[in-house]
Design an enzyme around this catalytic site. Structure first.
Site, PDB file in Angstrom:
ATOM      1  N   ASP A 105       0.838  -1.200   0.000  1.00 45.27           N
ATOM      2  CA  ASP A 105       0.000   0.000   0.000  1.00 45.27           C
ATOM      3  C   ASP A 105       0.881   1.262   0.000  1.00 45.27           C
ATOM      4  O   ASP A 105       2.026   1.231   0.443  1.00 45.27           O
ATOM      5  CB  ASP A 105      -0.865   0.059   1.269  1.00 45.27           C
ATOM      6  CG  ASP A 105      -1.825  -1.105   1.352  1.00 45.27           C
ATOM      7  OD1 ASP A 105      -2.196  -1.642   0.311  1.00 45.27           O
ATOM      8  OD2 ASP A 105      -2.187  -1.447   2.493  1.00 45.27           O
TER       9      ASP A 105
HETATM   10  N1  URA Z   1      -1.455  -5.945   3.788  1.00 47.61           N
HETATM   11  C1  URA Z   1      -1.828  -4.669   3.890  1.00 47.61           C
HETATM   12  O1  URA Z   1      -2.807  -4.373   4.564  1.00 47.61           O
HETATM   13  N2  URA Z   1      -1.104  -3.736   3.260  1.00 47.61           N
HETATM   14  C2  URA Z   1      -0.006  -4.008   2.535  1.00 47.61           C
HETATM   15  O2  URA Z   1       0.611  -3.098   1.993  1.00 47.61           O
HETATM   16  C3  URA Z   1       0.380  -5.336   2.423  1.00 47.61           C
HETATM   17  C4  URA Z   1      -0.361  -6.299   3.056  1.00 47.61           C
END
Ligand code: URA
Length: 253
Positions: A105
């Protein structure tokens, strides 16, 4: 690829030495875009279709496997219409078109792989390739045994009809102000899955960082820095994750 002499191009493609390639050209064995070429000075680029004895040749592209410690507020797409910083922009001095392997993310930091090897990318991101990914999260509150059990047995997350696959939640450290540092290990990669699972058990994420993929650890690579993987690290990743991690899992169940 820049223009280069046909015999050099043939050597780059591993057909033969330059001298031997010259002989093949003169003997009329080589075609460029369907036309036989016997002229030794002829130039080609990678856009030209070159055949030798009717077989197409192309230069071996060097394969790169890179680990980046992605900072927060960097996106994993190769280009962003909002002009935000992209992970590939942090990799300088590599003459190849790199792509991130999977995603983190925008607000997640940590271990991100990048490569120009399509086959590696496909293997690593295919749903059947269930390599363990490990995250460290700073969360609100302190998860209890019930929360840990829900990770183990699987849970339903809001807006998702499918139960999550077994995963591991471990409290690493209690922090001030009712917060704690936890470790999450999972094999799936649904959108914002770690955040959603922790939210589901009542411990929203404050900070999230990926620290390991299979046997590959982020280690002490600083935020925003990158390094190329060693050959044995790539091999190990493709060898379906780490035995060590499998052992952790077996001991837990
Ligand atoms: N899970 C999440 O919530 N965010 C990420 O970036 C990777 C795995």
């Amino acid at each position: 690829m820049e223009e280069c002499r046909l015999q050099k191009y043939m050597a780059l493609c591993g057909v033969a030495s330059r001298r031997r390639s010259e002989e093949m050209i003169v003997a009329g064995k080589v075609k460029i875009n369907g036309q036989t070429v016997t002229e030794l000075g002829t130039k080609v680029t990678s856009k030209d279709v070159v055949t030798v004895d009717g077989k197409r040749i192309s230069p071996e592209e060097k394969k790169y496997y890179i680990m980046l410690n992605k900072p927060k507020y960097v996106i994993c797409s190769v280009k962003d219409e909002k002009d935000r910083k992209c992970a590939v922009d942090l990799i300088e001095g590599i003459d190849a078109r790199l792509y991130p392997v999977g995603r983190l993310d925008y607000d997640t930091s940590g271990l991100l792989l990048l490569t120009n090897d399509g086959e590696f990318m496909q293997k690593m991101t295919h749903p059947s390739f269930e390599v363990w990914k490990t995250y460290e999260a700073l969360v609100k509150g302190v998860p209890d045994k019930v929360a840990e059990e829900r990770f183990r047995t699987g849970m339903l997350m809001e807006g998702d009809p499918r139960q999550t696959a077994p995963a591991l939640l471990t409290v690493l450290e209690k922090r001030d102000n009712d917060r704690s540092l936890v470790e999450v290990m999972l094999r799936e990669g649904r959108t914002r899955q770690v955040r959603r699972m922790l939210e589901t058990v009542g411990h929203p994420v404050i900070e999230l960082k990926r620290v390991r993929i299979g046997s590959l650890e982020l280690g002490n690579l600083k935020t925003g820095r990158w390094r190329q993987l060693r050959e044995d690290e790539v091999e190990k990743l493709l060898g379906r994750g780490s035995e060590e991690t499998e052992t952790v899992w077996e001991e837990e169940f």
